[in-house]
Design a protein around this motif. Structure first.
Motif, short mmCIF file in Angstrom:
data_model
loop_
_atom_site.label_atom_id
_atom_site.label_comp_id
_atom_site.label_asym_id
_atom_site.label_seq_id
_atom_site.Cartn_x
_atom_site.Cartn_y
_atom_site.Cartn_z
N ALA A 138 0.83 -1.21 0.00
CA ALA A 138 0.00 0.00 0.00
C ALA A 138 0.87 1.26 0.00
O ALA A 138 0.57 2.24 -0.70
N GLU A 139 1.95 1.24 0.79
CA GLU A 139 2.85 2.39 0.83
C GLU A 139 3.48 2.66 -0.54
O GLU A 139 3.76 3.81 -0.89
N LEU A 140 3.71 1.59 -1.31
CA LEU A 140 4.34 1.74 -2.62
C LEU A 140 3.33 2.05 -3.72
O LEU A 140 3.69 2.14 -4.89
N GLY A 141 2.08 2.23 -3.35
CA GLY A 141 1.06 2.64 -4.31
C GLY A 141 0.35 1.51 -5.02
O GLY A 141 -0.42 1.75 -5.95
N LEU A 142 0.58 0.26 -4.60
CA LEU A 142 -0.12 -0.86 -5.19
C LEU A 142 -1.51 -1.01 -4.58
O LEU A 142 -1.71 -0.70 -3.40
N ARG A 143 -2.46 -1.46 -5.36
CA ARG A 143 -3.80 -1.71 -4.85
C ARG A 143 -3.80 -3.01 -4.05
O ARG A 143 -3.21 -4.01 -4.47
N ILE A 144 -4.47 -3.00 -2.91
CA ILE A 144 -4.59 -4.20 -2.10
C ILE A 144 -6.05 -4.37 -1.67
O ILE A 144 -6.79 -3.40 -1.57
N PRO A 145 -6.47 -5.60 -1.41
CA PRO A 145 -7.85 -5.80 -0.94
C PRO A 145 -8.01 -5.25 0.49
O PRO A 145 -7.06 -5.26 1.28
N ALA A 146 -9.22 -4.80 0.81
CA ALA A 146 -9.52 -4.46 2.21
C ALA A 146 -9.31 -5.72 3.04
O ALA A 146 -9.76 -6.80 2.67
N THR A 147 -8.60 -5.58 4.15
CA THR A 147 -8.15 -6.75 4.91
C THR A 147 -8.44 -6.58 6.39
O THR A 147 -8.30 -5.48 6.95
#
Length: 326
Positions: A138-147
């Motif tokens: 997330a810090e690197l700007g990648l999309r991640i699922p809500a976790t």
């Protein structure tokens, strides 16, 4: 060229076999060792002092000897756990002997300052925690699922209520049972009605399900990137659960911003190599199609169509002295 490549792995390791074969073709000296062989099949005498502030000495295997000062690279794969070597001893003796071997022999093999590690076991151990992976993605700007990571029933039900579909995953693979056979728990959909007080027993990983069109495995070795889109004919939620022979693979181009993030992730983690899993929500042409799921810092890649090219990338890294990239 690197002087000697030390390959640290178990006897049966086809992936390591391929890399060793590629190194042999290049004329690189390779010494393969499983630290759990400590005993008559593996002996050593390592020295260090104020006048010589680096570990030196001979490591003797059944087939070869190597002077530590000759090691230019270490390919740390999947060695046998030390505890297996001492499994027949009483528990206290077993645990003591395994700890001494790990801290002594392992401590030296993990401290060869002039060697390139692919990957260093300490870096792998740090990078295996999924919560840290997701935070860095997330810090690197990648999309991640809500976790959600929880053992709380109310929190789990609230999370399920907030998302149209929720999946449950394990943090680690299922350990071997009493018969020694390993198992697996695949990613599965869950509903709030599935939750009860037993959820409090341990930690659980819940994520909002990504409406994916496919999956991608990205293998990064140094500066080289190999990406394969994976489709399961049965449309399984988790492509690993069926027959891998039925999987359909096709090369896919990783968007430059995603590739840059992966290189930064590995550099920040002290890793040279990693296997990244993504869920794809489109054709992959847009960075917004790419949802980062996890990174295995010691993942398998021999089953991929580009395994030969990946093997050569490993050989490049290990046979080029002082190189962390290729």
């Amino acid at each position: 060229m690197a002087r000697t490549v030390l390959v640290v792995t178990a006897l049966e390791d086809v992936t390591a076999d391929w890399v060793i074969a590629a190194l042999n073709e290049r004329g690189v000296t390779v010494v393969r060792v499983d630290p759990a062989d400590v005993g008559p099949r593996l002996s050593f005498g390592f020295r260090i002092g104020a006048d010589a502030p680096a570990w030196s000495g001979l490591l003797r295997t059944e087939s070869r000897d190597v002077e530590l000062g000759e090691v230019g690279a270490v390919y740390h794969r999947r060695p046998t756990p030390y505890r297996d070597r001492f499994a027949r001893l009483p528990r206290q003796q077993r645990d003591f002997a395994a700890a001494e071997a790990r801290h002594g022999l392992g401590g030296v093999l993990n401290d060869l300052r002039s060697a390139v590690y692919v990957n260093h076991p300490a870096a792998v151990a740090r990078a295996e925690f999924k919560p840290g992976q997701l935070r860095r993605f997330a810090e690197l700007g990648l999309r991640i699922p809500a976790t959600l990571v929880t053992n709380d029933l109310v929190a789990a039900r609230d999370f399920a209520a907030r998302h149209p579909s929720v999946v449950c995953k394990t943090f680690r693979g299922l350990p071997p049972g009493e018969d020694g056979r390993a198992g697996a728990i695949w990613t599965q959909r869950v509903h709030s009605d599935d939750f009860d007080d037993s959820l409090s027993v341990t930690a659980h990983l819940f994520q909002a399900e990504i409406p994916k069109a496919g999956d991608v495995r990205v293998t990064v070795v140094g500066r080289r990137v190999f990406a394969q889109r994976i489709s399961a004919p049965c449309g399984a939620l988790d492509w690993r659960c069926g027959s891998w022979d039925d999987l359909v693979h096709s090369p896919v181009t990783v968007p430059s911003v995603v590739e840059t993030a992966l290189h930064r992730y590995l550099a920040d983690s002290g890793l040279v190599f990693g296997c990244f899993d993504f869920a794809l929500t489109g054709d992959g042409s847009s960075p917004d199609d790419w949802w980062a799921i996890e990174c295995n810092p010691n993942g398998q890649w021999g089953w991929l169509p580009d395994a030969f090219a990946i093997t050569e990338a490993f050989a490049d890294i290990l046979s080029t002295e002082g190189s962390g990239s290729s």
